[in-house]
Enzyme design. Sequence first.
Site, mmCIF file in Angstrom:
data_model
loop_
_atom_site.group_PDB
_atom_site.id
_atom_site.type_symbol
_atom_site.label_atom_id
_atom_site.label_comp_id
_atom_site.label_asym_id
_atom_site.label_seq_id
_atom_site.Cartn_x
_atom_site.Cartn_y
_atom_site.Cartn_z
ATOM 1 N N ASP A 40 -12.488 -8.366 5.408
ATOM 2 C CA ASP A 40 -13.781 -8.321 4.710
ATOM 3 C C ASP A 40 -14.466 -9.682 4.822
ATOM 4 O O ASP A 40 -15.678 -9.765 5.026
ATOM 5 C CB ASP A 40 -13.599 -7.949 3.229
ATOM 6 N N TYR A 77 0.808 -1.225 0.000
ATOM 7 C CA TYR A 77 0.000 0.000 0.000
ATOM 8 C C TYR A 77 0.843 1.278 0.000
ATOM 9 O O TYR A 77 0.316 2.375 0.099
ATOM 10 C CB TYR A 77 -0.959 -0.014 1.208
ATOM 11 N N ASP A 92 -6.355 -6.658 4.875
ATOM 12 C CA ASP A 92 -7.455 -6.012 4.156
ATOM 13 C C ASP A 92 -8.444 -7.067 3.675
ATOM 14 O O ASP A 92 -9.665 -6.944 3.845
ATOM 15 C CB ASP A 92 -6.857 -5.246 2.959
ATOM 16 N N ASP A 124 -4.092 -18.494 2.349
ATOM 17 C CA ASP A 124 -5.126 -19.244 1.619
ATOM 18 C C ASP A 124 -5.784 -20.280 2.535
ATOM 19 O O ASP A 124 -7.021 -20.408 2.571
ATOM 20 C CB ASP A 124 -4.550 -19.898 0.348
ATOM 21 N N LYS A 155 2.285 -15.647 3.504
ATOM 22 C CA LYS A 155 2.327 -16.515 2.327
ATOM 23 C C LYS A 155 3.802 -16.793 2.065
ATOM 24 O O LYS A 155 4.323 -16.580 0.962
ATOM 25 C CB LYS A 155 1.639 -15.797 1.148
#
Length: 360
Positions: free
Chosen positions: A257, A139, A253, A229, A196
């Site tokens: 959600d 970001y 982020d 994942d 990850k």
Amino acid sequence: MGSPKPSKKRIAIIPGDGIGQEVIPQALKVIRASGADVITTEFDWGADRYLRDGTTVPADGFATLGRDFDAILAGAFGDPRVKTNIHAKEILLGMRFKMDLYANVRPVRLLDAALCPLKGVEPKDVDFVVIRENTEGVYTDSGGVFKQGTPDEIAIQEDINTSKGVERIIRYAFEYCERHTKLDGTLRSRVLMCDKSNAMTHAGGLWQRMFKEISAEYPKISTQHMYVDALCMQMVRDPRPFDVIVTNNMFGDIITDLAAGLQGGLGMAASGNIHPGKTSMFEPVHGSAPPIAGKNLANPFGAILTAAMMLGHLGFTRESDRIEAAVLEGVRQGKTTQDIGGTLGTREVGDWVAERVGQH
Ligand code: ATP
């Protein structure tokens, strides 16, 4: 006995755009009804101001917030009339980056079984918090494009992970456990680091190393690691094992959600952007939601729960608890907006919660 009453706190209010302008007034109404000793000052930063005079953030804007206020309550930023979204970027990312609000804290609690899309899941089964690194990662807009618009175009988006940044967010997660309880009243006791690192080996290596080093300083707190994942799959199969999750900016982020979905949608989710000891900023997780803006349809619970989180952060524990209890009762009694099955409007829900909070 209880903790000492906090002194008067100064709160900057930035409703922003779209439904931010509808939900923040409800949160304010509820704060006033709670009797918390605060003084509020409203700022008009947002799309209207930008379109009027080209200002996104006034010259001394962030310095003023940091110097003159104890906390900031923000709504949402984003407006279809500003195609570049420049004002939203400068205001929201500006606050996070320039005020160094490095810990994005998002509690995930299910208030009523009816709000969760998963079968057989009870409120006690969804009770965790996501701590997202808020100042680095992808970001920061590092990178660039080369040969743009040609068949040979190259686009590079760099993932920035500093030793200082990774260390402080992981440490924040461990310290969070020492100060926060679960719904059953016991202290939080498990930190899960999500990355990850099997594919992103350079950044993942730093996160893995820091996590191992810092966890050794907190022997009472148990640790776990999951690839992002696998974590997503686990979250929808069975959210019960989660307690405190710490992760980078982008994974945070995305998974918040998903987590908001477990709570009944974006309209229910609260967040804080925190730098311990500095002026911190609190905002509902949802955005400006242009399709429903100005229609008295927006669910104000996310903003109201955000206000409760802010009051708790400022030391108004009793007021914060009372607001959370009133929202819970509102959900139970169906005093809600349409997105979670009710028939009330934004203002009517705000009125109901404020009245309930004021009764105590
Ligand atoms: P941003 O880019 O700022 O995150 P977005 O358009 O991607 O914005 P939101 O504005 O957060 O996402 O919302 C997406 C959709 O979710 C909305 O159009 C709306 O249907 C629903 N939604 C979001 N917040 C609320 C809310 N408080 N009450 C009811 N519905 C909501």
